[in-house]
Enzyme design. Structure first.
Site, PDB file in Angstrom:
ATOM      1  N   LYS A   1     -10.387   7.347 -10.854  1.00 27.37           N
ATOM      2  CA  LYS A   1     -10.198   8.430  -9.871  1.00 27.37           C
ATOM      3  C   LYS A   1      -9.722   7.877  -8.535  1.00 27.37           C
ATOM      4  O   LYS A   1      -8.766   8.349  -7.943  1.00 27.37           O
ATOM      5  CB  LYS A   1     -11.513   9.211  -9.644  1.00 27.37           C
ATOM      6  CG  LYS A   1     -12.110   9.823 -10.888  1.00 27.37           C
ATOM      7  CD  LYS A   1     -13.401  10.573 -10.584  1.00 27.37           C
ATOM      8  CE  LYS A   1     -14.536   9.692 -10.068  1.00 27.37           C
ATOM      9  NZ  LYS A   1     -15.042   8.699 -11.033  1.00 27.37           N
TER      10      LYS A   1
ATOM     11  N   ARG B   1     -19.223  -4.036  -5.949  1.00 29.34           N
ATOM     12  CA  ARG B   1     -20.059  -2.948  -5.437  1.00 29.34           C
ATOM     13  C   ARG B   1     -21.472  -3.076  -5.990  1.00 29.34           C
ATOM     14  O   ARG B   1     -21.651  -3.445  -7.134  1.00 29.34           O
ATOM     15  CB  ARG B   1     -19.453  -1.607  -5.894  1.00 29.34           C
ATOM     16  CG  ARG B   1     -18.902  -0.778  -4.758  1.00 29.34           C
ATOM     17  CD  ARG B   1     -18.080   0.385  -5.235  1.00 29.34           C
ATOM     18  NE  ARG B   1     -18.833   1.393  -5.965  1.00 29.34           N
ATOM     19  CZ  ARG B   1     -18.303   2.542  -6.379  1.00 29.34           C
ATOM     20  NH1 ARG B   1     -17.030   2.821  -6.110  1.00 29.34           N
ATOM     21  NH2 ARG B   1     -19.018   3.409  -7.045  1.00 29.34           N
TER      22      ARG B   1
ATOM     23  N   ARG C   1     -25.251   5.689 -14.276  1.00 24.84           N
ATOM     24  CA  ARG C   1     -24.214   6.548 -13.677  1.00 24.84           C
ATOM     25  C   ARG C   1     -23.498   7.343 -14.765  1.00 24.84           C
ATOM     26  O   ARG C   1     -23.171   8.513 -14.579  1.00 24.84           O
ATOM     27  CB  ARG C   1     -23.217   5.696 -12.876  1.00 24.84           C
ATOM     28  CG  ARG C   1     -23.800   5.274 -11.515  1.00 24.84           C
ATOM     29  CD  ARG C   1     -23.047   4.109 -10.905  1.00 24.84           C
ATOM     30  NE  ARG C   1     -21.660   4.356 -10.680  1.00 24.84           N
ATOM     31  CZ  ARG C   1     -20.735   3.389 -10.574  1.00 24.84           C
ATOM     32  NH1 ARG C   1     -21.087   2.122 -10.666  1.00 24.84           N
ATOM     33  NH2 ARG C   1     -19.483   3.700 -10.352  1.00 24.84           N
TER      34      ARG C   1
ATOM     35  N   ARG D   1     -14.673  -4.693 -11.776  1.00 24.05           N
ATOM     36  CA  ARG D   1     -14.065  -4.164 -10.541  1.00 24.05           C
ATOM     37  C   ARG D   1     -14.478  -4.999  -9.339  1.00 24.05           C
ATOM     38  O   ARG D   1     -15.591  -5.482  -9.240  1.00 24.05           O
ATOM     39  CB  ARG D   1     -14.515  -2.722 -10.302  1.00 24.05           C
ATOM     40  CG  ARG D   1     -14.078  -2.228  -8.903  1.00 24.05           C
ATOM     41  CD  ARG D   1     -14.202  -0.752  -8.729  1.00 24.05           C
ATOM     42  NE  ARG D   1     -15.566  -0.292  -8.891  1.00 24.05           N
ATOM     43  CZ  ARG D   1     -15.900   0.989  -8.928  1.00 24.05           C
ATOM     44  NH1 ARG D   1     -14.969   1.924  -8.809  1.00 24.05           N
ATOM     45  NH2 ARG D   1     -17.151   1.339  -9.086  1.00 24.05           N
TER      46      ARG D   1
ATOM     47  N   ARG E   1     -19.229  17.344  -7.983  1.00 28.19           N
ATOM     48  CA  ARG E   1     -19.839  16.538  -9.026  1.00 28.19           C
ATOM     49  C   ARG E   1     -20.980  17.262  -9.716  1.00 28.19           C
ATOM     50  O   ARG E   1     -21.588  16.719 -10.619  1.00 28.19           O
ATOM     51  CB  ARG E   1     -20.419  15.322  -8.326  1.00 28.19           C
ATOM     52  CG  ARG E   1     -20.065  14.026  -8.953  1.00 28.19           C
ATOM     53  CD  ARG E   1     -20.652  13.014  -8.002  1.00 28.19           C
ATOM     54  NE  ARG E   1     -20.679  11.743  -8.570  1.00 28.19           N
ATOM     55  CZ  ARG E   1     -19.823  10.771  -8.226  1.00 28.19           C
ATOM     56  NH1 ARG E   1     -18.877  10.995  -7.355  1.00 28.19           N
ATOM     57  NH2 ARG E   1     -19.945   9.608  -8.768  1.00 28.19           N
TER      58      ARG E   1
END
Ligand code: AP5
Ligand code: MG
Ligand code: ZN
Length: 216
Positions: free
Chosen positions: A13, A160, A171, A127, A88
Site C-alpha cells: 500500500k 520497523r 497484524r 522491509r 481500517r
C-alpha cells in the site's frame, strides 16, 4: 482524484501510494506514518499509539478518525489524495463517508491489493524503512543503493519495530478480523478494484495506472 489503498500489512500500500502521489501530484496520507512521526516527536498521541502498534493492534477508532478529519481539511487535499492504512474498520469507513458527505465529496476508487500470507511475511521481515523520510526498501527486492543509507535523504535505513515475525502474524490476524470486511463494504458501494499484489512493484503500479486512466 480520491483513492483508498486497501490490503493486508505488507501488500505494498505504502510503496504504491508513494508512486501514485508523485505521478498524480496528490498527497499521500498514511495514518501509520502519521503515528510514527508523532512518536518520533514524542507527542501524547504518538506515545498512546505506540502501545497499540507495538502489539500489532489497531489504535482506537476515535483517535484515528479525528486525526484524519483534521488532515483532510488541509488545503493540499483540494485536488484529491491517496489514503493508505485508513479506513481500517467498518466504523472508520462510516466515519470517512460522513466526513466526505459533509463536504459533498466522494471516493473515486478503493484499490485492494491482494497478497498471500506467505508473501506478506517475506516482504515485512525483509522491509527496511528510512528513519527520516519514510522511504520504503526491501533487503532483496528493493535495497537502497548503499546498504543502510536512504537514497533520498541519506539518513539511516532501519527495521520497523512492528516488523518482527510475531507482531507481523498478529497484524495479519487483526487485518482479517477487522479490515477485510471493508472489501465487501466497498464492493457494495461499487468502488472496489482488485489488483494482483503478487507481481513486482512496477507491474502492480502499471495495473493501477490502467484502471485510473481508463476512467479519464
Ligand atoms: P501501517 O503503517 O499502515 O502498516 P500496515 O497496514 O501494517 O501496512 P504496512 O505499512 O506494513 O505495509 P504496506 O502495505 O504499506 O507495504 P509496503 O509498501 O511497506 O500501520 C501500522 C500500525 O499503525 C497498525 O498496526 C496500527 O497499530 C496503526 N494504525 C495505522 N493506521 C491505523 C488505522 N487507520 N486505524 C488504527 N490503527 C492504525 O511494502 C512492504 C515491503 O514489501 C517493502 O519492503 C516493499 O519494498 C516490499 N514490496 C512492496 N510491494 C512489492 C512488490 N509488488 N514486489 C516485491 N516487493 C514489494
Ligand atoms: Mg505502509
Ligand atoms: Zn530518507
Amino acid at each position: 482524484m480520491k483513492l483508498i489503498m486497501l490490503g493486508p500489512p505488507g501488500a505494498g500500500k505504502g510503496s504504491q501510494a508513494k508512486i501514485i502521489s508523485k505521478e498524480y501530484n496528490i498527497p499521500h496520507i498514511s495514518t501509520g506514518d502519521m503515528f510514527r512521526n508523532a512518536l518520533r516527536n514524542e507527542t501524547p498521541m504518538g506515545l498512546k499509539a505506540k502501545s497499540f502498534m507495538d502489539k500489532g493492534e489497531l489504535v482506537p477508532d476515535e483517535v484515528v478518525n479525528g486525526l484524519v478529519e483534521e488532515r483532510l481539511q488541509n488545503e493540499d487535499c483540494l485536488n484529491g489524495y491517496v489514503l493508505d492504512g485508513y479506513p481500517r474498520t467498518v466504523n472508520q469507513a462510516e466515519a470517512l463517508t460522513m466526513i466526505l458527505d459533509k463536504n459533498n465529496q466522494s471516493i473515486d476508487y478503493v484499490i485492494s491489493i491482494d497478497t498471500s500470507d506467505k508473501t506478506v511475511i517475506k516482504r515485512l521481515t525483509g522491509r527496511r524503512t528510512c528513519s527520516n523520510c519514510g522511504a520504503i526498501y526491501h533487503i532483496d527486492n528493493n535495497p537502497p543503493e548503499v546498504e543502510g543509507v536512504c537514497n533520498f535523504c541519506q539518513h539511516d535505513v532501519i527495521q520497523r519495530d512492528d516488523d518482527k515475525e510475531d507482531t507481523v502474524r498478529n497484524r495479519l490476524e487483526v487485518y482479517k478480523e477487522q479490515t477485510q470486511p471493508l472489501i465487501n463494504y466497498y464492493k457494495d458501494l461499487n468502488l472496489l478494484v482488485e489488483i494482483d499484489g503478487e507481481k513486482d512493484l512496477s507491474d502492480v503500479f502499471a495495473n493501477i495506472q490502467e484502471i485510473l486512466e481508463a476512467s479519464e
